[in-house]
Every structure is written in structure tokens, then in C-alpha cells.
Design a protein around this motif. Structure first.
Motif, mmCIF file in Angstrom:
data_model
loop_
_atom_site.group_PDB
_atom_site.id
_atom_site.type_symbol
_atom_site.label_atom_id
_atom_site.label_comp_id
_atom_site.label_asym_id
_atom_site.label_seq_id
_atom_site.Cartn_x
_atom_site.Cartn_y
_atom_site.Cartn_z
ATOM 1 N N ILE A 12 2.173 18.340 90.747
ATOM 2 C CA ILE A 12 2.296 19.421 89.375
ATOM 3 C C ILE A 12 3.123 20.460 90.029
ATOM 4 N N ASP A 13 4.674 20.434 89.188
ATOM 5 C CA ASP A 13 5.101 21.651 89.605
ATOM 6 C C ASP A 13 5.249 22.829 88.968
ATOM 7 N N ALA A 14 4.130 23.595 89.196
ATOM 8 C CA ALA A 14 3.567 25.308 88.425
ATOM 9 C C ALA A 14 4.610 25.573 88.217
ATOM 10 N N MET A 15 5.629 25.715 88.700
ATOM 11 C CA MET A 15 6.669 26.941 88.293
ATOM 12 C C MET A 15 7.901 26.479 87.516
ATOM 13 N N GLY A 16 7.411 25.109 86.684
ATOM 14 C CA GLY A 16 8.956 25.231 86.096
ATOM 15 C C GLY A 16 8.584 25.928 85.064
ATOM 16 N N GLY A 17 9.605 25.819 84.443
ATOM 17 C CA GLY A 17 9.698 26.677 82.193
ATOM 18 C C GLY A 17 9.311 27.910 82.929
ATOM 19 N N ASP A 18 10.441 28.463 83.523
ATOM 20 C CA ASP A 18 10.522 30.000 83.664
ATOM 21 C C ASP A 18 8.978 30.978 83.676
ATOM 22 N N SER A 19 8.355 31.159 82.629
ATOM 23 C CA SER A 19 7.651 31.858 82.823
ATOM 24 C C SER A 19 6.417 31.705 83.215
ATOM 25 N N GLY A 20 6.372 31.244 84.576
ATOM 26 C CA GLY A 20 5.458 30.988 85.275
ATOM 27 C C GLY A 20 4.168 30.102 85.774
ATOM 28 N N THR A 41 -1.949 18.856 92.502
ATOM 29 C CA THR A 41 -1.627 19.800 93.611
ATOM 30 C C THR A 41 -0.896 20.703 92.967
ATOM 31 N N LEU A 42 -1.433 21.611 93.580
ATOM 32 C CA LEU A 42 -0.425 22.860 91.964
ATOM 33 C C LEU A 42 0.360 23.175 92.909
ATOM 34 N N VAL A 43 2.110 23.240 92.752
ATOM 35 C CA VAL A 43 3.182 23.673 93.885
ATOM 36 C C VAL A 43 3.242 24.756 93.224
ATOM 37 N N GLY A 44 3.636 26.256 94.366
ATOM 38 C CA GLY A 44 4.515 27.073 93.272
ATOM 39 C C GLY A 44 3.823 28.437 94.214
ATOM 40 N N ASP A 45 4.905 29.371 93.537
ATOM 41 C CA ASP A 45 4.703 31.142 94.264
ATOM 42 C C ASP A 45 2.206 31.249 94.366
ATOM 43 N N CYS A 108 4.358 12.760 89.337
ATOM 44 C CA CYS A 108 4.858 14.339 89.676
ATOM 45 C C CYS A 108 4.880 14.837 87.431
ATOM 46 N N VAL A 109 4.530 15.878 87.347
ATOM 47 C CA VAL A 109 4.262 16.569 86.283
ATOM 48 C C VAL A 109 5.062 17.505 85.825
ATOM 49 N N SER A 110 6.249 18.336 85.925
ATOM 50 C CA SER A 110 7.266 19.188 85.388
ATOM 51 C C SER A 110 8.026 19.799 84.264
ATOM 52 N N ALA A 111 7.191 20.818 83.741
ATOM 53 C CA ALA A 111 8.181 21.415 82.740
ATOM 54 C C ALA A 111 9.533 21.739 82.576
ATOM 55 N N GLY A 112 10.172 21.668 84.103
ATOM 56 C CA GLY A 112 11.344 22.364 84.298
ATOM 57 C C GLY A 112 12.605 21.538 83.723
ATOM 58 N N ASN A 113 13.972 22.287 84.124
ATOM 59 C CA ASN A 113 15.176 21.932 83.822
ATOM 60 C C ASN A 113 14.965 21.016 83.625
ATOM 61 N N THR A 114 15.254 20.142 82.322
ATOM 62 C CA THR A 114 15.543 18.452 82.829
ATOM 63 C C THR A 114 17.069 18.214 83.632
ATOM 64 N N GLY A 115 17.599 18.785 83.415
ATOM 65 C CA GLY A 115 19.636 18.454 84.114
ATOM 66 C C GLY A 115 18.419 18.277 86.032
#
Lengths: 347, 347
Positions: A12-20, A41-45, A108-115
Motif C-alpha cells: 500500500i502506497d500510504a503517501m499517495g494523494g498529498d493528504s498524508g 505492507t504500508l509504505v511511507g513516512d 500494489c494500491v496507490s491513490a497517487g498521481n496517475t501519470g
């Protein structure tokens, strides 16, 4: 043990989406509660993720299904894909995708920047043979439930072979994820008649008509996307992106107009208060978050994009979708289908 | 005498739209009442037209501004364009367009089959030099009033030069019809950034950026169509058709969902009765009929298409639009603009 009970581990990309990592952590916990064979697996800060986890009461059983991986940075929503690809090598997005590439996570799951997700996904996971860029599918609410639209933006200069690939990959996805044995497929076009359409669409139609493995239904026009008459609506990424964003824009515009008109007089404000529970039900019914999760198709690994506006419940849906794709080994199934198919190859 | 007072005579295809000349006759009478310098030739089945006219109280002044022309047949909504072109030579659509070609009428209005109108319009009126197929524009309701979208279906295999032509012709139209001196123009695209888009859009953007006569604003995405930030949204006819029909389909779907949800319980039925005048106002505000009339741009004569669902009031709007285009001599202005422009020519 059924397929749904098979242990599966997701990145899990835990940081995608700018809101932490707020919605991502809460969403992961909802998904873990619903699926006892899931681990993440939570990936991030790490500081931020731990602070979020501390806000929830975690039972012992939960805790051992949550792994943490620290990333020093993350991809911003306004990062250019090329910048994210080269300058954010230690981002949560990169690391999460690398877990999939290395076989430690099944999707993988992410809410981040599509491009950026597209660029980093291609580089880290690699493409299935014959696929240039992954197609992105989205779920559309319709009169009969839901349908899928693809491609919605990855491929903006499509040839007929791309459209055939989308139809094939989308059909495999609907079979795997929704369990529909023969999903119906249509090409999005400017008319029903066989003479209608641009050159790519007409050539793709010829190939799809003769295709033994596809339940091809012909052309549909824009207004029929919401009819639910077909389960899979196939189009060029340029067209799909415009159709999707135009729909989102119109829905927002109409909803603003309704609010303004209800706020105009004392009488209408009164009616609006009375109508609130009814309109809330409508909103829930139409809420794309209910069906959240755009699948990237054509990568050598499963990648699900959560909508940028998704809440914890929406993010949990995206995780559930990724878990099904992982258990079904969707990329392997796509590979098999593409390999036995000549109509999806380029001339 | 101002331009708006100049006498103008229009040809009305009274049979387009399969429902007989009902709305067309009533709409023509509304337009005649609003514009004392307007006269019309109603083309169609004389018995039917006379029967409709007899239902209205015509003052003497009206009657002398109405001319009638009999046609033995008319184009059906499901006629293929090629069939309509060759087999309906004495149709009301043909005859009405011939009145324009022969200079007896200054513009034509029809609610008929768009494909047939395109084919017969091209043959009877001819094209401006350098234009292959006319572009069709439509009015879109937005947050700030209205904008135009073009092309919406005539040109499905566009090169950059086509998109530049649409921008030029659309700008001239908005200047003429709406009196805006510097209408803002944007290209519909899948992103804001200059690297986004398919090959045609990127090349068209380069040409539009350098264009001295255009107020070019760059790219906009699908959701921004309804913002009203630009007055003219330019796209390939395939994309425009899908965007427009997808919007129409979504609006219909949402309105059905609202009705269903309001009908579900006694409480919601009560609220729905109370909300009726408010929702009616919303419907009127969003009603495309209020701004009815799609202009065909690039023909050697003015042709306005009324929406198939338009009522008498909507048809009258289309007639008023055609009257403005005729008084402004829109085709001559388009010709001048295209002739002095190299960026709109093909490589």
C-alpha cells in the motif's frame, strides 16, 4: 480453502494523494477487518503512519498482518511523471511497486498521481509482451449496476490493435474480478451503423466481430454508457478520459445548480432540509467511491489506482479489488489471453 | 436601420423530425412575432402545414410574411445519409436548402436527421474553399452562462488543420452571433500540460499559440467544459460527439435516479411534490432548448440544426439564430477569415 480465503499480501502506497497517510491507513484497517487472509505492507513516512495507526484500536490479530516500510519521500500530485520517475526513486510509490516486482507483495494500491503511477509502474513492473502502455479501466455506475470503461487516459494515440487489446484485457478482468463468464463488450462510437466511426474504430470492429473469445456487441454511443447494456465499453484513452472527466464535471455542475436553486428562497430552503435524507441516498447510490479502484492492465503485476477523492471506505474498496486481482493472478491470465491472440497484435 | 431590423427571409424545413410540421409551424410563428423584419418559407406537405396554420390565429401582418412551398416527401430520422441524398431529392430538406443555394432564402433551419442534413447541405450549398466537411457547433450551459463546443460529430478523423479551422470558424461565429469581440478558445485535451495530448492536438496547439487573430487560452480538460472559463471548446468531431452524448446520457440517468428515489416512500413523495416548482426551475435553467440551434460552419450558406427534442419555443430559438447568422452574412465572414489564414491549411 476457496480462492477468497487464500492468504494474500499487498503493498500500500500510504503517501499517495498529498493528504498524508490518513485515508490509506484507515482504509487498510477496514480491508483487513473484512478479509482475514489479507496482510498489507504500508509504505511511507513511518512517523506519520505510526501516528495514524496509534489513533486506531488494533487487536493483536490485526497488528501481525500489518507490515511497515519506510520511504524518505513521496510523489506529489503535481509532479511531472518524468520527474517522479527519475527524482523520486525512494518514494513510497517506487518502493511499493518494487515490493510487487520482487514478489514480496502480490499487488500494489496507490491513490497517487496517475501519470507518475503509469511511468513508475511501467519501469518497475515492466509490460506484458505486445503492450506498450497499460490501459486504465474505471467503474461506471449504470441503470443496471456497474459497467467498466477503458482506456481512460493512458493511450492517447490508439490504433485498432490497441482497442482489441483493451477489449481482451477488459474481458479477462471482468471475468476474474466480477466472475462474469462472458462479459459483453462494445466499442464507443459516434453512431450505431457500421459505416460510422473513425478509421481505428472501424478496423477494430472488424477484428472484434470475428473474435471467438469475445462477446462483442457492436457500437454504442455516448449516452448508452450509463444504460448498463454492456459490461465493458472500449475506447481510445483520449476519448475515455474526455468522457469520464466530462461526466464528472457535469455531475458536479448539476449538483451545484441544485444546491443554488434550493438555497434561493425560504420555501426552497425548507424543502431542501426535508429532501436532505433523500438526496443523501441518491449521492450514496451514485458515489463512485462505492466502486473505487481503477485497474492498470498490461503490466507484469497488479496495480490498482484509488480515486484521489476516495475516503477510507473508498480506499478499502480499492484494496479489496487488488486482493481479488492478486488471488486470480490477473497479469498471468492477461498474458495467456494475449499470447493466444493474433488480432491484438500490430500490423 | 440597425442590422437587427434588416429584412431577412429564411427557409424552414417544416417536416424534419418525424413528428410532422407541428413544432416547426408553431416555432416559426413565435419567431415571426418576435422579429417584425423576418419572413419564412415553410417547406413541406402543404395539407399538413395548412392544417397546423389553421390552428393559430394569424393576423394579416403575419400571414404576408409566411410563404409555403410544397414537398412531396421528407427525410426520415432513420434514413441513411446516402439514401436521403439520392432517394429524397424532392424532400422538404432538399427544397429548403435549394432556396438558400438559389438566393431566395438567406438561411435554412431544420430539425431533421443530422447526417442527411450534412450530406444534402454539402451537395446543395457546397463548401467554402479548404473545408472538407462542415463543423457542427452546439451550445453548452455553463456556470457563467453558455459556451460552444465544436466539432460535435461531422469530422471524425481530424488533423491539426481541422482543429485550427474549427477554432477560426467558431471564433467568427461567436463574434457574429453573440457579439463578443475576442471570444476565448481552448483545445479539449486529457491534461493541462503542454506535453499532454495526441499528435493532432499538440500540433494544433502550436499553431493556435502563434495565431494573431485568436484569443487562444491553451488546453482544458473535460470537467472544465461546464466552467464557462472559455467561450469556445474545440475538439475532434469524434471526441465532441462522445462528450456531448455522454453528458446527455448522464443528465437523463441522474434525472431518472432522482425521480426513482423521490418515488420510493410516502415521505419522499411528499417532499417531491413540494420540490416540484424548484426542480422545474432547475430544468428550465439547464434546458438545452433555451439555447437551441447547432450551426453548420463551412458551407456556402447558413444552416442551423434544431435539436430533435426541441418544442415550438426551442425551434423559434433556432430560427432566431439563423436570422442573426443570415443578417451577419456568416458564410462570407468565414470565407474571408479562412482565406487570410495559412495555419488553417493542410500540409
Amino acid at each position: 480453502m476457496t480462492l477468497a480465503d487464500q492468504p494474500v499480501s499487498l503493498a500500500i502506497d500510504a503517501m499517495g494523494g498529498d493528504s498524508g497517510p490518513h485515508y490509506q491507513v484507515a482504509g487498510a484497517l477496514l480491508a483487513l477487518a473484512a478479509d482475514p487472509s489479507l496482510s498489507v505492507t504500508l509504505v511511507g513516512d513511518l512517523d506519520q503512519i505510526k501516528a495514524r495507526l496509534a489513533q486506531h484500536q488494533l487487536s493483536h490479530h490485526y497488528a501481525e498482518r500489518i507490515h511497515l516500510l519506510h520511504s524518505e519521500t513521496w510523489v506529489r500530485m503535481d509532479d511531472a511523471p518524468s520527474f517522479a520517475l527519475r527524482q523520486r526513486k525512494n518514494s513510497s510509490m517506487h518502493l511499493a511497486l518494487r515490493l510487487v516486482a520482487e514478489g514480496q507483495s502480490a499487488a500494489c494500491v496507490s491513490a497517487g498521481n496517475t501519470g507518475a503511477l503509469m511511468a513508475i509502474g511501467r519501469q518497475v513492473l515492466g509490460m506484458l509482451p505486445g503492450i506498450e502502455r497499460p490501459a486504465i479501466s474505471t467503474v461506471i455506475p449504470t441503470r443496471r449496476g456497474v459497467s467498466y470503461l477503458l482506456d481512460i487516459g493512458a493511450n492517447v494515440d490508439c490504433q485498432a490493435a490497441h482497442l482489441v487489446q483493451f477489449a481482451l484485457m477488459g474481458s479477462v478482468m471482468v471475468r476474474c474480478v466480477d466472475g462474469l463468464p462472458q462479459p459483453s463488450v462494445a466499442l464507443l462510437n459516434v453512431g450505431h451503423e457500421s459505416i460510422k466511426g473513425n478509421a481505428q474504430v472501424k478496423l477494430a470492429a472488424q477484428r472484434l466481430e470475428q473474435h471467438p473469445a469475445l462477446n462483442y456487441q457492436g457500437y454504442i454511443e455516448g449516452h448508452a454508457i450509463f444504460s448498463g447494456d454492456v459490461q465493458l465499453v472500449v475506447c481510445d484513452g483520449f476519448v475515455g478520459n474526455i468522457a469520464l472527466k466530462t461526466s464528472e464535471g457535469l455531475a458536479r455542475f448539476l449538483s451545484e445548480q441544485i444546491q443554488q436553486i434550493f438555497a434561493r428562497s425560504l420555501y426552497s430552503r425548507l424543502v431542501s432540509i426535508m429532501a436532505r435524507p433523500i438526496l443523501k441516498r441518491l449521492k450514496e447510490q451514485m458515489d463512485p467511491v462505492r466502486y473505487n479502484g481503477g485497474s492498470f492492465l498490461g503490466l507484469r503485476g497488479s496495480l490498482v489506482k484509488s480515486h484521489g477523492n476516495a475516503d477510507a471506505r473508498g480506499f478499502a474498496f480499492a484494496i479489496q479489488r487488488a486482493a481479488i486481482e492478486a488471488r486470480q493472478k490477473l497479469p498471468e491470465q492477461l498474458l495467456r489471453e494475449l499470447q493466444r491472440d493474433e488480432s491484438a497484435s500490430f500490423d
